[in-house]
Design a protein around this motif. Structure first.
Motif, PDB file in Angstrom:
ATOM      1  N   THR A 160       3.648  -7.332 -17.795  1.00 45.46           N
ATOM      2  CA  THR A 160       2.204  -7.238 -17.650  1.00 45.46           C
ATOM      3  C   THR A 160       1.599  -8.596 -17.945  1.00 45.46           C
ATOM      4  O   THR A 160       1.921  -9.208 -18.970  1.00 45.46           O
ATOM      5  N   VAL A 161       0.760  -9.057 -17.049  1.00 47.83           N
ATOM      6  CA  VAL A 161       0.066 -10.330 -17.258  1.00 47.83           C
ATOM      7  C   VAL A 161      -1.428 -10.058 -17.212  1.00 47.83           C
ATOM      8  O   VAL A 161      -1.905  -9.281 -16.367  1.00 47.83           O
ATOM      9  N   ILE A 162      -2.150 -10.648 -18.157  1.00 47.25           N
ATOM     10  CA  ILE A 162      -3.608 -10.524 -18.157  1.00 47.25           C
ATOM     11  C   ILE A 162      -4.194 -11.930 -18.123  1.00 47.25           C
ATOM     12  O   ILE A 162      -3.764 -12.811 -18.870  1.00 47.25           O
ATOM     13  N   LEU A 163      -5.154 -12.123 -17.231  1.00 43.87           N
ATOM     14  CA  LEU A 163      -5.866 -13.391 -17.153  1.00 43.87           C
ATOM     15  C   LEU A 163      -7.336 -13.078 -17.376  1.00 43.87           C
ATOM     16  O   LEU A 163      -7.864 -12.163 -16.745  1.00 43.87           O
ATOM     17  N   SER A 164      -7.972 -13.807 -18.279  1.00 40.19           N
ATOM     18  CA  SER A 164      -9.341 -13.444 -18.622  1.00 40.19           C
ATOM     19  C   SER A 164     -10.135 -14.642 -19.109  1.00 40.19           C
ATOM     20  O   SER A 164      -9.589 -15.553 -19.740  1.00 40.19           O
ATOM     21  N   LEU A 167      -7.916 -20.322 -18.313  1.00 41.77           N
ATOM     22  CA  LEU A 167      -8.165 -18.926 -18.689  1.00 41.77           C
ATOM     23  C   LEU A 167      -7.344 -18.543 -19.920  1.00 41.77           C
ATOM     24  O   LEU A 167      -6.343 -19.188 -20.232  1.00 41.77           O
ATOM     25  N   ASN A 168      -7.776 -17.499 -20.601  1.00 39.53           N
ATOM     26  CA  ASN A 168      -6.913 -16.885 -21.616  1.00 39.53           C
ATOM     27  C   ASN A 168      -5.883 -16.032 -20.892  1.00 39.53           C
ATOM     28  O   ASN A 168      -6.207 -15.389 -19.888  1.00 39.53           O
ATOM     29  N   VAL A 169      -4.671 -16.035 -21.397  1.00 40.39           N
ATOM     30  CA  VAL A 169      -3.624 -15.249 -20.735  1.00 40.39           C
ATOM     31  C   VAL A 169      -2.732 -14.566 -21.768  1.00 40.39           C
ATOM     32  O   VAL A 169      -2.551 -15.058 -22.886  1.00 40.39           O
ATOM     33  N   GLY A 226      -2.683 -19.413 -14.935  1.00 39.49           N
ATOM     34  CA  GLY A 226      -3.942 -19.014 -15.571  1.00 39.49           C
ATOM     35  C   GLY A 226      -4.275 -19.933 -16.735  1.00 39.49           C
ATOM     36  O   GLY A 226      -5.413 -20.382 -16.896  1.00 39.49           O
ATOM     37  N   MET A 227      -3.264 -20.198 -17.541  1.00 37.10           N
ATOM     38  CA  MET A 227      -3.473 -21.072 -18.703  1.00 37.10           C
ATOM     39  C   MET A 227      -3.883 -22.468 -18.236  1.00 37.10           C
ATOM     40  O   MET A 227      -4.845 -23.047 -18.762  1.00 37.10           O
TER      41      MET A 227
END
Lengths: 185, 355, 259
Positions: A57-61, A37-39, A32-33
């Motif tokens: 937990t992983v968040i990609l945004s 993306l922000n991760v 993601g990075m």
């Protein structure tokens, strides 16, 4: 969800300690990075980990990320039965989960409220010559099912999570990612 | 370290990277969860950078080693988590009294007592009210992101020397363990003259220097306290906060650190439902951003303070807006892991509350 | 005295410049002044005054910096060896010593002294043992002798209740990082000469980079012992030395020290 490209995706990745769930969490975050993306990535640790299950937990945004902690995730990668019991009920309606059908009876996967993608991760990894790569198979399937990042970005990020001394294992892991992606199509 | 390199690291590691970028020369530590990544990383990295690493016999000793290094005008630090920071309070008080610069990192865990190893904001009072014996203050920086953990650690060293005062970086188990991309800055060149006017280096041909906190002569201690009071007042300009979607907000949610960013997600969700709420996240806890809060209160907004404790910072919020507004409070108990969903209902409730 | 007589006087005894020319706050018969002077003489003779950083402790000697004109930092009670560790690691080229009493070093600061010695920090420690908490008014110290009366053991120290007086020079001598550990007394000229010799070796193991040096000095506290200075000196000979034997407990200074 698989059809359109979401701007924000959170995922809980869960399994036995030793199944490499933290490794693929890191790998997804790096991908993601590297894809711009922000991760965020946060593991559970300590007492909870000693109980035999590990999760992260992983968040990609595309926007800046608030909470790194997600109680009800949009998606999940479920590598064993205790993880299914714990996280399937928490998955948001119409969420996506990859379920490792090598270790989890397929009938236990909810196919009504959520979208379950059944992938025999260990079986596929075995055929590739190393059942320890089941985690990579699962991540390949996840990326194919959610389209959150291109599979190529994940493969390219392998060098970020596999140390230089194990560099020769990268092609095998890439194969496992691809096999997982193919299984999810 | 290449210019503007981007790495994916834990908050704990970011603190260590930040310390190295700030030119930290000595690290004194003692193992305690959830901050062990910091001493583990430093045990190699600071030595590779030509510095010193000591695993002390106790938190008490580690903080006193820091006192010794700081008295020499050397950039030095220690890191710990709540029970360990309690033990460091002796030296922190002495450093405040002796005006010794130092950086202390607290990755706050659950308490009281041994508590747990999960996140908590139970050390807010301890951090912002001095923490040890005597009447003193430390600058307190509260990062909410891993990037901030890095940036504020760098800043902590500059502030410590600017004010000759201990500076606390206050994170929690969430920040310490989570990973985010961080943009690194080039390593600072610490000027050789830093602290030249007061640091110990052997008297040479000049008059001896004494760094101490004992003042027994008539009026001496009062004079020292007057001097310290003026110094603390002069720190007001260092105040920092994040304001998110406050312009049209009817309700200001005040939350710091990890809780601030968790609240941000809750606020975004409520915004999507048309609720006019915004976030005020103090980044410096001492000095506290009173003026900015008072301005919001003057604009007629309502307030809700959310913390991972039984209500500590809410006192400062209420002091900041006293006479203008009040703040509701919602606390997550240390031991519970907060999620954005937990905050939505209290925010909506506070929004409906009569101002 | 006539001016002529003054002219014929020869200066036979003076103080080193590093020792301040000021009235003492110590009680009559107290040995801190002797210990201060020995340190001051040695730093001068060894050419260390300009590069010394002194770590002072809590107790009667808290005002050490009023008597020895050196760069100094004041440590919390018992923590001088930890502070000295921080100082030495920051400024390895400076000469660093602590000066601590028995309550400070052997009670509240036991962990700090033991680990500082065990790490082999290149610092020197001057330990003044007078078997009592002096500054706070004569309470029982970890080195208070069996039967000795203090304000917190008014019936005399009792082995069953308070344990035995702690022998620091022996303990420190048993630690891996220690290069030199010895005990001397300050009750007579012969013993004072020995004390100076020991202190010199303890300082040298630092200046040669060999490791940790430690000297315990048996000292009198006539005020809290409720004795005249002469009686107090005698007590050192008849009560303290039999329990706290003088001598060297470890000396690797000739063997290149510890790594």
């Amino acid at each position: 969800m698989a059809a359109k490209k979401p701007k924000h995706l959170d995922v809980i990745i869960a399994g036995f300690g030793g199944q490499g769930v933290l490794l693929i969490g890191n790998l997804l975050a790096y991908a993601g990075m590297n894809a711009g993306l922000n991760v965020t990535y946060i593991p559970v640790y300590g007492a909870e980990m000693r109980g035999g299950t590990a999760n992260c937990t992983v968040i990609l945004s595309s926007e800046d990320i608030g909470s790194p902690i997600v109680h009800r995730p949009q998606s999940a990668i479920i590598m064993n039965r205790p993880s299914l019991d714990k996280f399937q009920p928490r998955l948001l309606d119409k969420g996506v989960q990859i379920v490792n059908s090598s270790l989890i009876e397929p009938r236990l996967a909810d196919t009504k409220r959520v979208k379950s993608v059944l992938v025999p991760c260990n079986g596929i990894a075995d055929k590739l010559g190393n059942s320890r790569m089941a985690n990579m198979v699962a991540l390949g399937a996840f990326v194919a099912a959610t389209q959150i990042v291109p599979l190529a970005a994940v493969i390219k990020s392998l060098e970020n999570v596999i140390s230089a001394s194990y560099k020769d294992l990268i092609p095998k892991n890439a194969q496992a990612l691809e096999a997982g992606a193919a299984a999810a199509q | 370290m290449a210019k503007n390199k981007r790495v994916f690291i834990k908050g704990n590691e970011a603190v260590a990277y930040g310390a190295l970028a700030a030119g930290c020369r000595c690290f004194f530590g003692y193992p305690i969860t959830p901050q062990n990544d910091i001493p583990e990383f430093m045990s190699k990295a600071i030595v590779d950078a030509g510095g010193e690493f000591v695993q002390a016999e106790s938190e008490v000793a580690a903080a006193n080693m820091l006192l010794g290094a700081g008295a020499c005008g050397i950039r030095a630090m220690t890191s710990s988590s709540s029970p360990g920071v309690s033990l460091k309070q002796e030296a922190i008080s002495y450093m405040a009294g002796s005006e010794i610069p130092a950086v202390i990192v607290n990755m706050n865990r659950g308490g009281p007592g041994l508590g747990d190893i999960g996140p908590s904001q139970g050390d807010y009072y301890q951090s912002t009210r001095g923490g040890g014996h005597g009447d003193y203050r430390t600058l307190v920086l509260a990062p909410g992101t891993v990037q901030e953990a890095y940036d504020l650690t760098v800043k902590a060293f500059d502030l410590a020397f600017k004010y000759r005062n201990p500076v606390l970086v206050l994170g929690d188990a969430i920040l310490g363990q989570m990973k985010e991309p961080v943009t690194l800055t080039p390593t600072a060149k610490v000027p050789a003259s830093e602290g030249k006017a007061w640091r110990l280096e052997g008297k040479g041909k000049r008059k001896p220097r004494i760094i101490k906190s004992l003042f027994l002569e008539d009026g001496a201690l009062a004079a020292q306290n007057r001097h310290l009071e003026a110094k603390y007042a002069s720190m007001a300009g260092e105040v920092a906060c994040e304001q998110f979607q406050l312009k049209d907000a009817d309700l200001v949610v005040v939350a710091y650190g990890s809780i601030g960013r968790i609240a941000k997600t809750a606020i975004r969700k409520l915004r999507a439902k048309g609720k006019k709420v915004g976030l005020f996240r103090p980044i410096t806890l001492y000095p506290f951003p009173d003026a900015a809060l008072a301005k919001l209160a003057k604009a007629g907004k309502k307030f809700l303070t959310i913390e991972h404790n039984l209500g500590q910072m809410v006192d400062d919020v209420r002091l900041a807006i006293r006479g203008l507004a009040d703040s509701a409070f919602f606390g997550v108990y240390p031991g519970d892991m907060p999620a954005p969903e937990d905050f939505e209902e209290p925010i909506v409730k506070a929004l409906r509350r009569k101002a | 005295m006539s001016p002529a007589a003054v002219k014929d006087e020869i200066l036979a005894f003076d103080r080193p410049e590093v020792v301040a020319d000021r009235a003492t706050h110590y009680c009559p018969g107290c040995h801190h002044g002797v210990a201060h002077r020995l340190v001051g003489e040695l730093l001068t003779e060894m050419g260390l005054v300009d590069k010394t950083i002194m770590v002072t402790a809590i107790g009667c000697s808290v005002f050490l910096y009023n008597y020895l004109l050196l760069d100094a930092v004041e440590a919390p009670h018992g923590r001088a060896p930890a502070v000295a560790t921080g100082v030495k690691r920051s400024r390895p080229d400076n000469f660093v010593f602590t000066y601590q009493g028995d309550g400070d070093l052997a009670s509240i600061g036991l962990a700090e002294i033991v680990h500082c010695a065990n790490r082999g920090e290149r610092v020197s420690v001057v330990f003044v043992n007078n078997t009592v908490y002096g500054m706070t008014g004569g309470q029982m110290a970890p080195t208070t002798l069996i039967g000795q009366k203090t304000t917190t053991c008014p019936g005399g120290r009792c082995r069953e209740r308070e344990g035995m007086p702690i022998k620091m020079a022996e303990i420190i001598g048993g630690l891996g990082g220690t290069v030199f550990a010895a005990r001397a007394a300050l009750n007579n000229v012969k013993n004072i000469r020995q004390a100076k010799k020991f202190l010199k070796t303890a300082f040298e193991v630092q200046t040669k980079g060999l490791g940790f040096g430690f000297v315990e000095l048996l000292s009198a506290c006539p005020t809290n012992w409720k004795m005249s200075p002469v009686k107090a000196n005698q007590r050192i000979e008849t009560e303290m030395i039999p329990y706290f034997p003088l001598g060297i407990f470890k000396d690797l200074s000739g063997e290149g020290g510890v790594c």
